[in-house]
Design an enzyme around this catalytic site. Structure first.
Site, PDB file in Angstrom:
ATOM      1  N   ASP A   1       8.617  -3.368   5.709  1.00  0.00           N
ATOM      2  CA  ASP A   1       8.526  -1.903   5.607  1.00  0.00           C
ATOM      3  C   ASP A   1       8.484  -1.592   7.479  1.00  0.00           C
ATOM      4  OD1 ASP A   1       8.168   1.046   4.932  1.00  0.00           O
ATOM      5  OD2 ASP A   1       6.276   0.667   6.091  1.00  0.00           O
TER       6      ASP A   1
ATOM      7  N   GLU B   1      14.382  -1.420   4.152  1.00  0.00           N
ATOM      8  CA  GLU B   1      14.581  -0.318   3.658  1.00  0.00           C
ATOM      9  C   GLU B   1      16.065  -0.078   4.213  1.00  0.00           C
ATOM     10  OE1 GLU B   1      11.176   2.777   3.922  1.00  0.00           O
ATOM     11  OE2 GLU B   1      11.086   1.395   5.719  1.00  0.00           O
TER      12      GLU B   1
ATOM     13  N   ASP C   1       1.485   1.387   4.365  1.00  0.00           N
ATOM     14  CA  ASP C   1       2.587   0.505   4.786  1.00  0.00           C
ATOM     15  C   ASP C   1       2.798  -0.549   4.003  1.00  0.00           C
ATOM     16  OD1 ASP C   1       3.721   2.623   6.492  1.00  0.00           O
ATOM     17  OD2 ASP C   1       2.207   1.895   8.192  1.00  0.00           O
TER      18      ASP C   1
END
Length: 394
Positions: A197, A281, A361
């Site tokens: 992340d 991501e 996170d």
């Protein structure tokens, strides 16, 4: 939630392209020759662009790159100075322009901001390319047709088969980039996978609980940049003092870019060496770079990092997956409950359904990895590597 997967990188080829960049040490005469060749190539680029524009405006005719290449022989006969530039270098100039027009028409068709090809001003054309032949390299010298042998600092050995060579002027210094076709060298399997992340407070947080600090290279250099840019703005246009001030600003920006690239290389290499699968991501970085956090997002450089991650995976036989980022920071990794109230502030996560608490996170990184694993299993089933009825632990 349906999983949308845009990018799955797996290695099926045995070779890939790799770029090696070295510092050149030309003599004053060679530097003058290189500068003159850049000037001639810039003139050819601008003349070819003017020809295309005039042909379409006056006759509605489209001139292609191949049409313009046929007249290179006539250009050399009419302008003898172009005989001092290697023929394939001149062809590459016209190929660049043709590529720019193809990209323009592609953007028009896609409904994007088209960006018509521009004329190159002095100082805005800084590279020449030998696309196939006319160059070679040894331990201490690099040979280029029509230029000669130039001293080179070969700080690391070349690998594989030479494909192209590009000479570039960068802040008054000269570099050559060799593109080579090299054999892939798969790393031994580690049996581990990781979700990543990314952020601006921390550069990235992994599903293993590792927090990588954000170095903020641009923010650190802002004080010096502010002074240098103020000095530049006070210099008279066209003066030698302005040229020196402009070069000083360019060198500061180059230093920041190099620091960021070095950090991305080291971080990506560590992730690839330690894991068989890396999931991150699938962010719209260019779109995010237009908002309120534009400076921080450009400073952290996610796009470059993701590209390096995929390239290193291709060389090492690893897998990199980009997954849909929606709701990864609002979904509980323990029970799967997703709502906005789960996230408290910037760093805390507390599930309103099961009470699970974690760093926000870190929880998101675990969700990213969880989304990637089913995608890997589906790819293996489609390729016949796994029976549809078997799960990863069976």
């Amino acid at each position: 939630m349906a999983i949308t997967l845009r990018e799955v990188t797996q290695i099926q080829t045995t070779t890939h392209l790799k770029t090696f960049r070295y510092r050149l040490r030309p003599t004053k005469a060679q530097e003058a020759t290189l500068t003159e060749q850049l000037r001639l190539c810039r003139g050819l680029y601008n003349a070819a662009l003017q020809e295309r524009r005039d042909a379409y405006k006056k006759a509605g005719k489209t001139v292609t790159g191949y049409d313009q290449m046929k007249y290179l022989t006539e250009i050399k006969a009419a302008l003898p100075e172009y005989a001092g530039v290697y023929s394939q270098v001149l062809q590459d100039v016209l190929k660049r322009l043709d590529k720019a027009f193809k990209a323009f028409f592609r953007r028009v068709k896609a409904g994007q901001a088209p960006g018509y090809p521009r004329f190159k001003g002095a100082g805005w054309y800084d590279s020449i390319c030998y696309p196939q032949s006319g160059f070679s390299v040894s331990d201490k010298t690099a040979y280029f047709s029509k230029i000669g042998n130039i001293r080179i600092r070969l700080h690391r050995p070349l690998e594989g088969k030479l494909k192209t060579a590009t000479i570039r002027r960068d802040c008054g210094e000269w570099y050559v980039s060799y593109v080579c076709e090299v054999e892939s060298q798969p790393l031994p399997e580690t049996g581990s996978s990781v979700g990543v992340d990314v952020g601006t407070t921390y550069f990235c947080i992994t599903s293993d609980g590792e927090f990588v600090e954000n170095p903020r290279h641009f923010q650190t250099a802002m004080k010096k940049l502010r002074v240098a840019q103020r000095t530049l703005s006070r210099r008279k246009r066209g003066s030698n003092r302005r040229k020196k001030a402009k070069a000083a600003v360019a060198k500061l920006h180059r230093k920041v870019a190099r620091q960021r690239l070095d950090f991305h290389h080291k971080t990506a290499t560590k992730l690839i060496r330690e894991n068989d699968l890396v999931a991150h991501e699938d962010l719209n970085v260019s779109g995010m770079g237009k908002g309120n956090l534009a400076r921080s997002i450009h400073d952290v450089g996610w796009g470059q990092f993701f590209s390096l991650l995929s390239l290193k995976a291709a060389s090492a036989g690893r897998t990199v997956i980009a997954v849909d980022p929606r709701y990864t920071s609002q979904t509980c990794h323990e029970c799967g409950h997703a709502c906005r109230e789960n996230r408290i502030g910037q760093a805390k996560f507390r599930c309103v359904n099961c009470g699970h608490t974690a760093n926000a996170d870190h929880n998101a990184a675990k969700n990213i990895l969880a989304r990637a694993l089913p995608s890997v299993q589906n790819v293996e089933v489609m390729r016949g590597l796994r029976s549809p009825g078997l799960q990863s632990g069976e």
